[in-house]
Design an enzyme around this catalytic site. Structure first.
Site, PDB file in Angstrom:
ATOM      1  N   CYS A   1      11.688 -50.201 -33.806  1.00 34.64           N
ATOM      2  CA  CYS A   1      11.425 -49.159 -32.788  1.00 34.64           C
ATOM      3  C   CYS A   1      10.942 -47.841 -33.392  1.00 34.64           C
ATOM      4  O   CYS A   1      11.407 -46.762 -33.023  1.00 34.64           O
ATOM      5  CB  CYS A   1      12.664 -48.920 -31.931  1.00 34.64           C
ATOM      6  SG  CYS A   1      13.302 -50.390 -31.116  1.00 34.64           S
TER       7      CYS A   1
ATOM      8  N   CYS B   1      17.675 -43.824 -29.423  1.00 32.28           N
ATOM      9  CA  CYS B   1      18.625 -44.609 -30.210  1.00 32.28           C
ATOM     10  C   CYS B   1      19.210 -43.780 -31.344  1.00 32.28           C
ATOM     11  O   CYS B   1      18.483 -43.077 -32.051  1.00 32.28           O
ATOM     12  CB  CYS B   1      17.936 -45.850 -30.783  1.00 32.28           C
ATOM     13  SG  CYS B   1      19.023 -46.881 -31.796  1.00 32.28           S
TER      14      CYS B   1
ATOM     15  N   ASP C   1      -3.253 -69.819 -30.915  1.00 31.20           N
ATOM     16  CA  ASP C   1      -2.288 -68.720 -31.014  1.00 31.20           C
ATOM     17  C   ASP C   1      -1.612 -68.809 -32.381  1.00 31.20           C
ATOM     18  O   ASP C   1      -0.443 -69.180 -32.501  1.00 31.20           O
ATOM     19  CB  ASP C   1      -1.258 -68.851 -29.884  1.00 31.20           C
ATOM     20  CG  ASP C   1      -0.288 -67.666 -29.832  1.00 31.20           C
ATOM     21  OD1 ASP C   1      -0.474 -66.712 -30.610  1.00 31.20           O
ATOM     22  OD2 ASP C   1       0.650 -67.711 -29.022  1.00 31.20           O
TER      23      ASP C   1
ATOM     24  N   CYS D   1      -1.285 -62.012 -32.609  1.00 26.57           N
ATOM     25  CA  CYS D   1      -0.317 -60.924 -32.778  1.00 26.57           C
ATOM     26  C   CYS D   1      -0.740 -59.986 -33.901  1.00 26.57           C
ATOM     27  O   CYS D   1       0.013 -59.093 -34.288  1.00 26.57           O
ATOM     28  CB  CYS D   1       1.078 -61.480 -33.042  1.00 26.57           C
ATOM     29  SG  CYS D   1       1.194 -62.509 -34.538  1.00 26.57           S
TER      30      CYS D   1
ATOM     31  N   GLU E   1       1.115 -78.484 -33.963  1.00 24.64           N
ATOM     32  CA  GLU E   1       2.025 -77.476 -34.525  1.00 24.64           C
ATOM     33  C   GLU E   1       2.569 -77.976 -35.852  1.00 24.64           C
ATOM     34  O   GLU E   1       2.800 -79.174 -36.037  1.00 24.64           O
ATOM     35  CB  GLU E   1       3.178 -77.217 -33.550  1.00 24.64           C
ATOM     36  CG  GLU E   1       4.369 -76.471 -34.094  1.00 24.64           C
ATOM     37  CD  GLU E   1       4.030 -75.066 -34.572  1.00 24.64           C
ATOM     38  OE1 GLU E   1       4.550 -74.678 -35.631  1.00 24.64           O
ATOM     39  OE2 GLU E   1       3.231 -74.382 -33.907  1.00 24.64           O
TER      40      GLU E   1
END
Length: 487
Positions: free
Chosen positions: A87, A78, A414, A441, A365
């Site tokens: 990235c 990139c 999660d 995550c 949630e």
């Protein structure tokens, strides 16, 4: 180990061996017990590095001379690499990225949770490591980041990158991503490798139209200007959603841009706009106006359809999300008669994904609109064994709630990057479900929670999943078994 050029000048450390890579994409070396984080270095590099910041136990540096390039090094694909905040690992071979992500998860679980990772399963890489995202959010700004080439072109050599000094105010307009640590500076993006077409073409067309029609780009400091944000969502079904977020704009200007998009991009399924004049960019409390098409698009996974609105949460790597959910289902090992609690259910994607394999799923949630999406998705797929509740997890998941709905056989959790609230962990220890499948995550906060759950649970299976190639981010799935269970 280091040598000074002159008193008061920076230090140069020669032939520093880069032995690891840190979260921000910086290589890690050691000299005289000092940990040194080196920008754009790759494990295996040997370089002379210049210290740019020094603290008591660590320092930050840049490469002065790359004396030996690592075999793991590759050319970034990139043009914006090094300035854009995304990235940051693209200068390292993808297989090597996976190796270090696996290692980072393993280290977090060992160090913070004291878990034996000898049986940890290999990380699952992403089949696609370019154009894998289904959603991108761009920012308009009248404060464009100027890189070194821009500055040389303007003859402002004495200034640092990011300085102002353009030939005209229009040249300072940008549509792209925030520069790291500079909330008011936006890098003007020409081509992004994260989202497939028509994403790049739409973004560039919006910028061109705005410049040609003298539309003002947002001033992030003074909160002025007509154009604020651009959100583009795509789906595996080929549908496209475009959301333009305006600030201080006339209806004529707004209609002009929206009509431009409608006429030039007939593939747009959902064309929406928002007027946001708040001091922050969040849109969850803002009215969404449908200019053309539907106010949602559809995503498909494993034969199920999911409604995705402008405020919906959906995993941004659709293909890899399918793999993540398959692993979650496999770890749970359903027999068909389980009561499942799905904590932090979002739009009910996991809940609906596993519903056909269990007796009942109860999803909880915090975001009410996400719960509405979850209910809609169950109805859309003719799933009648799901129940969803909106509210703060620690307030909903009470002893009374469990007594009313039943003790779960399996808990799927999660949570967001911050992990689970201590009260939620305490409740899990109280309810003593046979199994917990913990999807995370953030390996560090997951490890923190697992350390608390170790009083009653044993980690049986661990598998990292790479959802975001060329970044440090990695998902991790852990299967926990209750110590008193025969499972």
């Amino acid at each position: 180990m280091s040598r000074n050029r002159k008193p008061g000048t920076v230090s140069i450390i020669p032939n520093l061996n880069i032995i690891d890579i840190a979260e921000e994409g910086k290589g890690v070396g050691k000299a005289d017990e000092l940990v040194i984080f080196v920008d754009k270095a790759v494990p295996g590099d040997v370089a002379d590095v210049r210290i740019v910041k020094k603290k008591k136990n660590f320092a930050e540096a840049v490469i002065e001379s790359l004396n030996k390039a690592s075999v793991l090094r590759t050319d970034p694909f990139c043009q914006h690499f090094g300035t854009c905040g995304g990235c940051k690992w693209q200068h390292m071979e993808y297989d090597a990225q996976l190796k270090f992500k696996h290692k980072n998860v393993e280290a977090a679980l060992q160090r913070l949770a004291k878990i034996d990772t000898a049986g940890m399963e290999p990380i699952l890489g992403s089949a696609e490591n370019k154009y894998y995202r289904n959603k991108l959010e761009y920012t308009f700004s009248n404060k464009r980041w100027l890189n070194k080439e821009d500055i040389i072109e303007r003859g402002v050599l004495e200034d640092e990158p990011g300085t102002e000094g353009p030939d005209s105010a229009l040249e300072m307009n940008a549509l792209g991503f925030h520069v790291p640590l500079r909330f008011d500076k936006i890098l003007d993006i020409q081509h992004c490798y994260l989202q497939a077409e028509p994403s790049n073409t739409i973004r560039n067309s919006v910028r061109t139209y705005a410049l040609e029609n003298s539309m003002s780009f947002y001033d992030l400091r003074n909160h002025e200007g007509s154009l604020r944000n651009l959100i583009i969502r795509t789906s595996s079904t080929g549908e496209v959603m475009v959301v333009v977020v305006f600030a201080y704009v006339s209806q004529e200007q707004a209609d002009g841009l929206m009509e431009h998009l409608k006429l030039n991009f007939p593939a747009i399924t959902s064309l929406l706009y928002i007027i946001n004049q708040k001091k922050n960019d969040t849109i969850f409390d803002q009215e969404v106006i449908t200019y053309s098409g539907r106010d949602y698009i559809f995503e498909e996974m494993d034969g199920l359809k999911f409604k995705i609105g402008p405020k919906s949460f959906y995993q941004t790597n659709s293909d890899q999300a399918h793999e993540l959910y398959k692993i979650t289902k496999e770890f749970a090992g359903f027999s068909g008669n389980e009561l499942v609690y799905d904590l932090y259910t979002g739009a009910g994607t996991i809940a609906n994904f596993v519903a056909g394999n269990v007796k009942q799923v109860i999803g909880i949630e915090y975001v009410p609109t996400a719960i509405e999406d979850a209910k809609f998705n169950s109805q859309l797929n003719k799933i009648d064994n799901t129940i969803f509740y909106a509210g703060d997890m620690k307030d909903i998941l009470t002893r009374e709630f469990i007594a009313a709905h039943g003790k779960p056989d399996v808990v799927i959790t999660d949570p967001p990057r911050a992990g689970m609230h201590a009260d939620v962990v305490a409740r899990l220890l109280e309810m003593e479900a046979d199994k917990i499948v913990y999807v995370s995550c953030n390996a560090a906060t997951q490890a923190r929670d697992l350390a608390l759950l170790k009083d009653k649970y044993e980690a049986l299976r661990i598998k990292p999943v790479d959802m975001f190639p060329h970044t440090q981010h990695v998902e991790n799935v852990v299967l926990l078994k209750f110590a008193g269970s025969a499972v």
